[in-house]
Every structure is written in structure tokens, then in C-alpha cells.
Design a protein around this motif. Structure first.
Motif, PDB file in Angstrom:
ATOM      1  N   GLN A 278       0.863  -1.175   0.000  1.00  0.00           N
ATOM      2  CA  GLN A 278       0.000   0.000   0.000  1.00  0.00           C
ATOM      3  C   GLN A 278       0.908   1.237   0.000  1.00  0.00           C
ATOM      4  O   GLN A 278       1.774   1.337  -0.858  1.00  0.00           O
ATOM      5  N   ARG A 279       0.776   2.165   0.929  1.00  0.00           N
ATOM      6  CA  ARG A 279       1.596   3.379   0.957  1.00  0.00           C
ATOM      7  C   ARG A 279       3.063   3.020   1.195  1.00  0.00           C
ATOM      8  O   ARG A 279       3.384   2.146   1.995  1.00  0.00           O
ATOM      9  N   THR A 280       3.955   3.715   0.496  1.00  0.00           N
ATOM     10  CA  THR A 280       5.394   3.544   0.658  1.00  0.00           C
ATOM     11  C   THR A 280       6.018   4.873   1.064  1.00  0.00           C
ATOM     12  O   THR A 280       5.502   5.943   0.731  1.00  0.00           O
ATOM     13  N   ASN A 281       7.145   4.811   1.787  1.00  0.00           N
ATOM     14  CA  ASN A 281       7.856   6.022   2.219  1.00  0.00           C
ATOM     15  C   ASN A 281       9.352   5.782   2.245  1.00  0.00           C
ATOM     16  O   ASN A 281       9.803   4.684   2.580  1.00  0.00           O
ATOM     17  N   PHE A 282      10.115   6.820   1.944  1.00  0.00           N
ATOM     18  CA  PHE A 282      11.526   6.884   2.314  1.00  0.00           C
ATOM     19  C   PHE A 282      11.628   7.688   3.603  1.00  0.00           C
ATOM     20  O   PHE A 282      11.041   8.771   3.722  1.00  0.00           O
ATOM     21  N   VAL A 283      12.380   7.167   4.583  1.00  0.00           N
ATOM     22  CA  VAL A 283      12.561   7.867   5.849  1.00  0.00           C
ATOM     23  C   VAL A 283      13.739   7.231   6.575  1.00  0.00           C
ATOM     24  O   VAL A 283      14.022   6.040   6.387  1.00  0.00           O
ATOM     25  N   ASP A 284      14.444   8.008   7.367  1.00  0.00           N
ATOM     26  CA  ASP A 284      15.545   7.473   8.174  1.00  0.00           C
ATOM     27  C   ASP A 284      14.951   6.896   9.460  1.00  0.00           C
ATOM     28  O   ASP A 284      14.830   7.573  10.469  1.00  0.00           O
ATOM     29  N   ILE A 285      14.582   5.615   9.413  1.00  0.00           N
ATOM     30  CA  ILE A 285      13.866   4.984  10.526  1.00  0.00           C
ATOM     31  C   ILE A 285      14.717   4.931  11.790  1.00  0.00           C
ATOM     32  O   ILE A 285      14.236   5.210  12.890  1.00  0.00           O
ATOM     33  N   ASN A 286      15.996   4.573  11.655  1.00  0.00           N
ATOM     34  CA  ASN A 286      16.850   4.395  12.834  1.00  0.00           C
ATOM     35  C   ASN A 286      17.783   5.574  13.079  1.00  0.00           C
ATOM     36  O   ASN A 286      18.686   5.492  13.912  1.00  0.00           O
ATOM     37  N   ASN A 287      17.572   6.672  12.345  1.00  0.00           N
ATOM     38  CA  ASN A 287      18.281   7.927  12.588  1.00  0.00           C
ATOM     39  C   ASN A 287      19.797   7.763  12.560  1.00  0.00           C
ATOM     40  O   ASN A 287      20.519   8.328  13.375  1.00  0.00           O
ATOM     41  N   ASP A 288      20.281   6.992  11.565  1.00  0.00           N
ATOM     42  CA  ASP A 288      21.734   6.839  11.421  1.00  0.00           C
ATOM     43  C   ASP A 288      22.292   7.661  10.270  1.00  0.00           C
ATOM     44  O   ASP A 288      23.456   7.514   9.901  1.00  0.00           O
ATOM     45  N   GLY A 289      21.465   8.536   9.707  1.00  0.00           N
ATOM     46  CA  GLY A 289      21.909   9.387   8.608  1.00  0.00           C
ATOM     47  C   GLY A 289      21.654   8.825   7.233  1.00  0.00           C
ATOM     48  O   GLY A 289      21.970   9.486   6.233  1.00  0.00           O
ATOM     49  N   HIS A 290      21.090   7.616   7.152  1.00  0.00           N
ATOM     50  CA  HIS A 290      20.869   6.972   5.862  1.00  0.00           C
ATOM     51  C   HIS A 290      19.381   6.690   5.678  1.00  0.00           C
ATOM     52  O   HIS A 290      18.706   6.210   6.593  1.00  0.00           O
ATOM     53  N   LEU A 291      18.884   6.951   4.473  1.00  0.00           N
ATOM     54  CA  LEU A 291      17.473   6.739   4.190  1.00  0.00           C
ATOM     55  C   LEU A 291      17.130   5.262   4.179  1.00  0.00           C
ATOM     56  O   LEU A 291      17.782   4.462   3.495  1.00  0.00           O
ATOM     57  N   ASP A 292      16.104   4.906   4.923  1.00  0.00           N
ATOM     58  CA  ASP A 292      15.527   3.570   4.900  1.00  0.00           C
ATOM     59  C   ASP A 292      14.213   3.627   4.114  1.00  0.00           C
ATOM     60  O   ASP A 292      13.817   4.685   3.609  1.00  0.00           O
ATOM     61  N   ILE A 293      13.531   2.505   4.032  1.00  0.00           N
ATOM     62  CA  ILE A 293      12.300   2.423   3.251  1.00  0.00           C
ATOM     63  C   ILE A 293      11.237   1.713   4.075  1.00  0.00           C
ATOM     64  O   ILE A 293      11.507   0.666   4.675  1.00  0.00           O
ATOM     65  N   PHE A 294      10.043   2.302   4.099  1.00  0.00           N
ATOM     66  CA  PHE A 294       8.925   1.716   4.827  1.00  0.00           C
ATOM     67  C   PHE A 294       7.813   1.389   3.848  1.00  0.00           C
ATOM     68  O   PHE A 294       7.520   2.171   2.935  1.00  0.00           O
ATOM     69  N   VAL A 295       7.156   0.221   4.055  1.00  0.00           N
ATOM     70  CA  VAL A 295       6.098  -0.227   3.150  1.00  0.00           C
ATOM     71  C   VAL A 295       4.916  -0.740   3.970  1.00  0.00           C
ATOM     72  O   VAL A 295       5.069  -1.650   4.792  1.00  0.00           O
ATOM     73  N   CYS A 296       3.737  -0.156   3.730  1.00  0.00           N
ATOM     74  CA  CYS A 296       2.520  -0.663   4.359  1.00  0.00           C
ATOM     75  C   CYS A 296       2.115  -1.992   3.728  1.00  0.00           C
ATOM     76  O   CYS A 296       2.140  -2.144   2.503  1.00  0.00           O
ATOM     77  N   HIS A 297       1.713  -2.937   4.567  1.00  0.00           N
ATOM     78  CA  HIS A 297       1.284  -4.263   4.106  1.00  0.00           C
ATOM     79  C   HIS A 297      -0.206  -4.408   4.406  1.00  0.00           C
ATOM     80  O   HIS A 297      -0.640  -4.233   5.543  1.00  0.00           O
ATOM     81  N   ASP A 298      -0.981  -4.782   3.381  1.00  0.00           N
ATOM     82  CA  ASP A 298      -2.427  -4.862   3.545  1.00  0.00           C
ATOM     83  C   ASP A 298      -2.868  -6.109   4.299  1.00  0.00           C
ATOM     84  O   ASP A 298      -3.888  -6.087   4.996  1.00  0.00           O
ATOM     85  N   VAL A 299      -2.128  -7.205   4.197  1.00  0.00           N
ATOM     86  CA  VAL A 299      -2.627  -8.480   4.728  1.00  0.00           C
ATOM     87  C   VAL A 299      -1.665  -9.136   5.723  1.00  0.00           C
ATOM     88  O   VAL A 299      -1.857 -10.295   6.101  1.00  0.00           O
ATOM     89  N   ALA A 300      -0.636  -8.419   6.159  1.00  0.00           N
ATOM     90  CA  ALA A 300       0.350  -8.974   7.095  1.00  0.00           C
ATOM     91  C   ALA A 300       1.061  -7.809   7.785  1.00  0.00           C
ATOM     92  O   ALA A 300       0.845  -6.648   7.422  1.00  0.00           O
ATOM     93  N   PRO A 301       1.908  -8.079   8.790  1.00  0.00           N
ATOM     94  CA  PRO A 301       2.676  -6.997   9.411  1.00  0.00           C
ATOM     95  C   PRO A 301       3.494  -6.223   8.384  1.00  0.00           C
ATOM     96  O   PRO A 301       3.921  -6.762   7.355  1.00  0.00           O
ATOM     97  N   ASN A 302       3.727  -4.932   8.667  1.00  0.00           N
ATOM     98  CA  ASN A 302       4.438  -4.063   7.735  1.00  0.00           C
ATOM     99  C   ASN A 302       5.879  -4.511   7.536  1.00  0.00           C
ATOM    100  O   ASN A 302       6.480  -5.168   8.390  1.00  0.00           O
ATOM    101  N   ILE A 303       6.448  -4.088   6.391  1.00  0.00           N
ATOM    102  CA  ILE A 303       7.844  -4.428   6.080  1.00  0.00           C
ATOM    103  C   ILE A 303       8.646  -3.141   5.932  1.00  0.00           C
ATOM    104  O   ILE A 303       8.104  -2.049   5.717  1.00  0.00           O
ATOM    105  N   TYR A 304       9.962  -3.261   6.047  1.00  0.00           N
ATOM    106  CA  TYR A 304      10.840  -2.111   5.893  1.00  0.00           C
ATOM    107  C   TYR A 304      12.235  -2.595   5.509  1.00  0.00           C
ATOM    108  O   TYR A 304      12.622  -3.736   5.766  1.00  0.00           O
ATOM    109  N   TYR A 305      12.964  -1.719   4.821  1.00  0.00           N
ATOM    110  CA  TYR A 305      14.341  -1.977   4.443  1.00  0.00           C
ATOM    111  C   TYR A 305      15.239  -1.026   5.225  1.00  0.00           C
ATOM    112  O   TYR A 305      15.041   0.193   5.200  1.00  0.00           O
ATOM    113  N   ILE A 306      16.234  -1.572   5.919  1.00  0.00           N
ATOM    114  CA  ILE A 306      17.198  -0.753   6.649  1.00  0.00           C
ATOM    115  C   ILE A 306      18.465  -0.617   5.809  1.00  0.00           C
ATOM    116  O   ILE A 306      19.028  -1.612   5.337  1.00  0.00           O
ATOM    117  N   ASN A 307      18.907   0.621   5.629  1.00  0.00           N
ATOM    118  CA  ASN A 307      20.073   0.974   4.824  1.00  0.00           C
ATOM    119  C   ASN A 307      21.319   0.952   5.709  1.00  0.00           C
ATOM    120  O   ASN A 307      21.372   1.645   6.733  1.00  0.00           O
TER     121      ASN A 307
END
Length: 687
Positions: A278-307
């Protein structure tokens, strides 16, 4: 009641009208003849009751003088004591919408340009609604004059123009780092294998690059991504090479598209099957200075990529000790639709609001994840008052009342009413829908996005094919004729007014002449695009305006990463302040207007002043707790802890004068305390 002679002079005709009076209380002003037109007025002999609700800074005064103003039409109004004749005065001004609870409409202390100590406010008024003007003697009791100027409200209209794009449109964003917003579409291509087999689809890009001439140059890129952008697309430069990358997905998977070779080609950097995106975002999730990626999941827990900072993206789902320990939305069957990353609590890190939809009440209860500043998050939707069990796909966040914090418009879906939640400034929100006129707007749907479409200094809302025009007093007027269907928001002809692209360009007709400023953030210690930064500007009439640099608004579309501010009739900006994700703070004074300004990030510990000369840290060295000894009131001030390299590793607000540092490794650190633009830094040792 006192009778003080006031000269009422029309600004355009300079005709002197009948006398008006000021009063000792709000109620007395309201019960007498009101000001009903523009003019010049006088304040003398401060002996009235001072307001208990302060609409600007520096606490209560002893006395005040009151006026009641009822306009006969909708206007953009400027109330100003910034007159050369007031040379010996020092004024402070408050505007209220009522005499009972004294709800603030606007306020100003030092906003003048002739003399900075004069007060100036700009706000929109509604015909036949009364506004109560209070001048107090906090900083002076000398007589002075002030003016009320009524300007025609800037209307919002659009001219439609088609351009030859291919595929499914998804973004208005600068793709080649030239400060001009481009148009991004995803193109379907059918592949037929050499061996007899079933044909399948892959997905490429069409980018319409905006040219300085105002036209567009379309370029097709072969990407061969396995998943389309049937639900959403987000943009951000995750590998900090100066060119914009993308994340998009559909009901079967998600893929990250990386710009390569100086933005002249694109390739799949990561993809995962089985993600109902569903909705996707670029954001620094862990505040280490590098952009991570967040992805809404419609039928399961959300997923994310850590950079990891070396352009490697690690895939996580739900709670994971190596990712986000408690996860960011772990309901087993999902229901996650519209995520927005926003600093709702003004502690200088990005939190996340999740609009939910469908299924049992637990599945569709909206959530708010507070960033704890140390790599963890806490779900606080119930405590904040945002845990609505309603059908919604997206929300639109903005400071709709210009009081310095982000409010939340929750868009209803399939007939569910919209809601407006005002930020109380203490971590909670109040439902003010009934007083905003939003209840009269019944066009529900899936896409809602903020933007100041008439450049009057108040954030409007693009909602399901209509524009909710902010009247400047936390009420909205729904514009329904010939508005954009929905789409990405940005400046597509570089004229300083926000346009929209969906299936065609909706050019903003911008007949108001209102001033504006656009700011492009260029991160150094933070990510390249400055995603996650808070940008604040201050101008004389409007006061403070705020924006967050966000990747992914509404539900489907990506809007510009350039922060845009309308300024109405204000002819100057006293300061721009950027709070970067790294903890760095940059202040630019007196920028020129009606242009785009690129601001590069300074050093995290580069801004220094002294807040409290008596500040002592103890024990130092500290084992578990670090105590701050000072008479200065630290409550709700933001503090950050940096290591010796200048990397921010902890961030929060003071709730007491003790900080738990037990999770820090042994070594030397810096504690920095912030009070608005003031900072103080002291070194301590962790044993």
C-alpha cells in the motif's frame, strides 16, 4: 465603558468615518458598535483587562485595550502597528474568535519592518464573523495607531493541460537534482519469452523532465521491475548520489528502483514477493543518517528496508531485534493503508501515523507510532486520541492553525465522515471537526494531501478531487468546481504556486500576487535530500510556519520534496530555521522572497549559545543516570546526545532533570539542550 475617539480611515479612499471606541473588556467591545471596514485607529490610556490567553510569546500583561471587528466580506486582513508615527511605542497584539474561551486566531509581538518591535498579523476572515482585537501593555503603554487593511481573498483555480506521458502517473518530484519538479509514470511492458511460455509484464519508467522554459522533455527508461506501482510510489535518494530513487509495489510484491550512471539509467535494487504493497515512504527509521524504506502491508505486518550506509538494503518484517525491535504495525492480517512520517510532538525526530482500513475493529484502528529517539518506537494512538476505528485510507498533516505543531486531517472513505484533529501541543489531539465546516464536505475517498494553493500562508487540503481552502481561522471552504481530481503536488512551471498532476497538469492560475518562498534541503550528515528535516520560517504578518520534508503524502502519489511556503501580503521573511535529522540546526536570516533557496546542512554541533550559566551535569562520569542541575525550566525542551564524531544517538524531550544513559557504551559524549534556536552543549563521560 470608556469612549476613546478613534479615527476610522479607509485605506484606499482616505475618507474619515464616524468615531469608533475601544473598551476595557472583550465583552464590552462585543456588545458595542463593531469596526466593519478597513481604517486607522488609535490606542490610548491602557487601563482595560488583559487577556489570560496569550496568542504570542512572553506571558501575560497587566492591561489591554479591546476592539471588535466584524468584516462584511471574506478578506485577507492585515492588522499592523508598523507605522512611522509610532516611533516611541512597543506593541503586542492578540486576535481571538470569541470572548469566552479566547480561542487565538493570530498574535504577534515583534513583527514590524519599519521598527521590529511593532506588531503585525495577517489572517483570513469570514464575512459577518466577529474577531476580537486585544493590544496589551506587556512592553509599553504609550499611545499608538494601528491599521486594518482588507485585501481580497486569493481565489484558487486551475487551467488544465495535457502532456504526452505514458503509463500510470505516480509522482511530481525532482528526479535530476536541478530544483525543478518532474513528472514520473510507470509503464507496463509485456515480455514474451524466446521459449514457448506464458507472456508476463514488467514495468519501466517514463519521466517528463521540467525544463527552465516551462516545457517538458519526456524520456523512457527500461527497468524491467517485476512489480508495478498499482497502489503507491515514493521517492528519495537513499544512496546519496544526488539522483532520486523510487520504491513502488502492487498486490503481489514491492521493488526498489535505483538511479544509476548520474540518473541516466535505472535498475532494480531490491524486490520482495508476497508483499501486498500500500503506501510507501523513504525515511531514516533508525536515525543513522541513511534513508531507509517503509512499506505498508495490507494483509500482514508491515515491512521495511534498513540501509547500512553502503547502499545495502536489508529486508525486515514486523518486530525484529536487528531492525525495529517492536515493529511498526504488527497486526497479523495487516490493514495498513496510509503511512505518513511526521514530527507530531516537536522533538525533532520523525514519528509515524498509520491510516487503517477494513476488517474487524482491531484491524482498522488508526495508529500513531512515537519515535523514542533511540531506535525504538511506541504506539501511542489511544493516548493521543487518534485511535479511530473508522474506514480511512490516508491523512493530511499540516499546521493548519499556524501555532507551531502539526494537526491531522483524517480522510474518510466510502461515506465515512472526515475528521480534523487539532494538536494540543502536549502529545494529544482534540476533535474540532464540528467547528471547521469540514462536516459539510462529503466527498470521501482515498487521497488527501496538504498544500498552500493560494499562497496566503495557511495550509489547504487537496481531498478526493476537491480543495479545502483554509480560511485562516481553522475553518475551511470546499472548492468543488474544476478542481484537480487528485494527484501529486508540486510546482510544474516554477512560478512559486503549487500545481497538481493526475492524468493532466492542473496549472495554478495564481492571480493573487501573494509572495512565496521555496526551500530545497541538501543534507550532509543527514540524508542527501534532507527527508525528515523540520523547516520553519517567520514572517511579520503571518508569524511562524512549519513544514516537514516528507516522502509520501496521501495514499497513491509522491509530491515534491521542495518545501513551499505562501506568504500572503508579507514582503519579508526574518528567518528560516532547519532542524536536520542529524541534530544539526541551520538559521538563515532575511532571505529574498519569490525564489527557491538551496540550504546545505551545517555541523550537528555548530550552533552554540548559553541557555543556563548555572547548568551542571552530575555525576560525571555517569553510570546509569545523568542529572542536570540548573534553575532553568527544562520541561519539554528537546535534548540530544552525540558521540565524539557528531553522530546523534539519543533524542527526546525532558520530562524531568534526569536522563537514563544506561544503554550508552562507555566513552565520551556531548549533551545538547535546545530552546527554540538557542542551544547549549556540555560534555560528559559514560562509565
Amino acid at each position: 465603558m470608556k469612549n476613546k475617539l478613534l479615527l476610522l480611515t479607509f485605506c484606499l479612499t482616505c475618507i474619515t468615518l464616524s468615531a469608533q471606541t475601544s473598551f476595557n473588556t472583550c465583552a464590552l467591545a462585543g456588545s458595542a458598535t463593531h469596526i466593519t471596514a478597513a481604517g486607522t485607529f488609535s490606542v490610548t490610556a491602557f487601563d482595560g483587562v488583559a487577556p489570560t490567553t496569550i496568542c504570542t510569546s512572553n506571558g501575560a500583561a497587566n492591561n489591554a485595550e479591546w476592539f471588535a471587528y466584524t468584516p462584511t466580506s471574506n478578506y485577507n486582513v492585515v492588522v499592523s502597528a508598523d507605522l512611522a508615527s509610532n516611533e516611541l511605542s512597543d506593541t503586542r497584539l492578540h486576535i481571538y474568535s470569541d470572548c469566552g474561551t479566547l480561542n487565538c486566531v493570530a498574535g504577534n509581538d515583534d513583527g514590524g519592518t519599519i521598527y521590529s518591535r511593532f506588531s503585525v498579523v495577517t489572517f483570513n476572515v469570514v464575512a459577518n464573523q466577529t474577531y476580537y482585537i486585544a493590544w496589551d501593555n506587556k512592553f509599553g503603554s504609550k499611545d499608538f495607531d494601528f491599521t486594518i487593511t482588507e485585501n481580497a481573498l486569493a481565489e484558487v483555480s486551475f487551467t488544465q493541460q495535457s502532456i504526452p506521458t505514458n503509463g500510470t502517473f505516480r509522482a511530481v518530484v525532482d528526479m535530476n537534482n536541478d530544483s525543478l519538479d518532474d513528472i514520473v509514470s510507470v509503464v507496463t511492458r509485456t515480455v514474451t519469452p524466446d521459449e514457448p511460455d506464458v507472456p508476463y509484464n514488467v514495468y519501466d519508467l517514463n519521466i517528463q523532465y521540467q525544463l527552465a522554459s516551462g516545457s517538458f522533455n519526456g524520456v523512457d527508461y527500461i527497468v524491467s521491475a517485476p512489480y508495478s506501482a498499482s497502489w503507491s510510489l515514493a521517492a528519495g535518494d537513499y544512496n546519496d548520489d544526488g539522483y532520486t530513487d523510487l520504491v513502488m509495489g502492487n498486490g503481489t510484491g514491492v521493488n526498489v528502483i535505483r538511479a544509476e550512471n548520474n540518473g541516466t539509467s535505472y535498475a532494480v535494487a531490491a524486490s520482495n514477493n508476497g508483499v501486498f504493497t500500500q503506501r510507501t515512504n523513504f525515511v531514516d527509521i533508525n536515525n543513522d543518517g541513511h534513508l531507509d524504506i517503509f512499506v505498508c502491508h495490507d494483509v500482514a505486518p508491515n515491512i521495511y528496508y534498513i540501509n547500512d550506509g553502503n547502499n545495502n538494503l536489508t529486508y525486515f518484517q514486523g518486530a525484529d531485534p536487528n531492525g525495529v525491535p517492536e515493529g511498526l504495525g504488527i497486526y497479523p492480517s495487516g490493514g495498513d493503508y496510509g503511512s505518513v512520517w511526521v514530527d507530531y510532538d516537536n522533538d525533532r525526530d520523525m514519528d509515524m501515523f498509520m491510516a487503517k482500513c477494513g476488517g474487524v475493529s482491531e484491524r482498522r484502528t488508526n495508529q500513531l507510532f512515537r519515535n523514542n529517539g533511540n531506535g525504538s518506537f511506541t504506539e501511542v494512538g489511544e493516548a493521543a486520541g487518534l485511535d479511530d476505528v473508522i474506514q480511512t485510507w490516508s491523512s493530511a498533516w499540516g499546521d493548519y492553525d499556524n501555532d507551531g505543531d502539526m494537526d491531522c486531517f483524517i480522510g474518510g472513505y466510502n461515506g465515512t465522515p472526515h475528521k480534523m484533529m487539532r494538536n494540543n501541543g502536549n502529545g494529544s489531539f482534540t476533535d474540532i471537526t464540528a467547528s471547521t465546516s469540514i462536516a459539510d464536505f462529503t466527498f470521501s475517498g482515498i487521497d488527501n494531501a496538504p498544500g498552500d494553493f493560494n499562497n496566503d500562508g495557511f495550509v489547504d487540503i487537496l481531498s478526493n478531487g476537491k480543495v479545502l481552502l483554509n480560511n485562516g481561522n481553522m475553518t475551511f471552504t470546499a472548492l468543488t468546481a474544476d478542481m484537480p481530481d487528485h494527484g501529486g503536488v508540486g510546482d510544474l512551471n516554477n512560478d512559486g504556486f503549487l500545481d497538481v498532476y493526475s492524468s493532466k497538469i492542473y496549472y495554478n492560475n495564481n492571480t493573487s500576487g501573494n509572495n512565496w518562498i521555496k526551500i530545497q534541503t541538501n543534507g550532509n550528515s543527514s540524508n542527501k535530500g534532507g527527508i525528515g528535516a523540520r523547516v520553519e520560517i517567520v514572517s511579520p504578518g503571518i508569524g511562524k510556519q512549519i513544514r516537514d520534508v516528507r516522502s509520501g503524502e496521501g495514499f497513491r502519489y509522491m509530491s515534491s520534496l521542495t518545501t513551499h511556503f505562501g506568504l500572503g501580503a508579507d514582503t519579508s521573511v526574518s528567518s528560516i530555521t532547519i532542524y536536520w535529522p542529524s541534530g544539526a540546526v541551520d538559521v538563515i536570516n532575511n532571505p529574498s522572497l519569490n525564489q527557491i533557496i538551496t540550504i546545505s546542512e551545517g555541523a550537528p554541533l555548530g550552533l552554540e549559545s548559553v541557555i543556563a550559566e548555572d547548568l551542571i551535569l552530575h555525576p560525571n562520569p555517569a553510570k546509569k543516570f545523568l542529572n542536570i542541575n540548573t534553575k532553568y525550566n527544562l520541561e519539554n525542551l528537546v535534548y540530544s546526545i552525540f558521540d565524539l564524531s557528531g553522530k546523534r544517538i539519543m533524542n527526546s524531550k525532558f520530562t524531568s532533570k534526569t536522563i537514563d544513559v544506561s544503554t550508552l557504551s562507555t566513552g565520551a559524549y556531548f549533551l545538547r539542550i535546545m530552546d527554540n534556536n538557542l542551544t547549549q552543549t556540555q560534555k560528559f563521560i559514560k562509565e
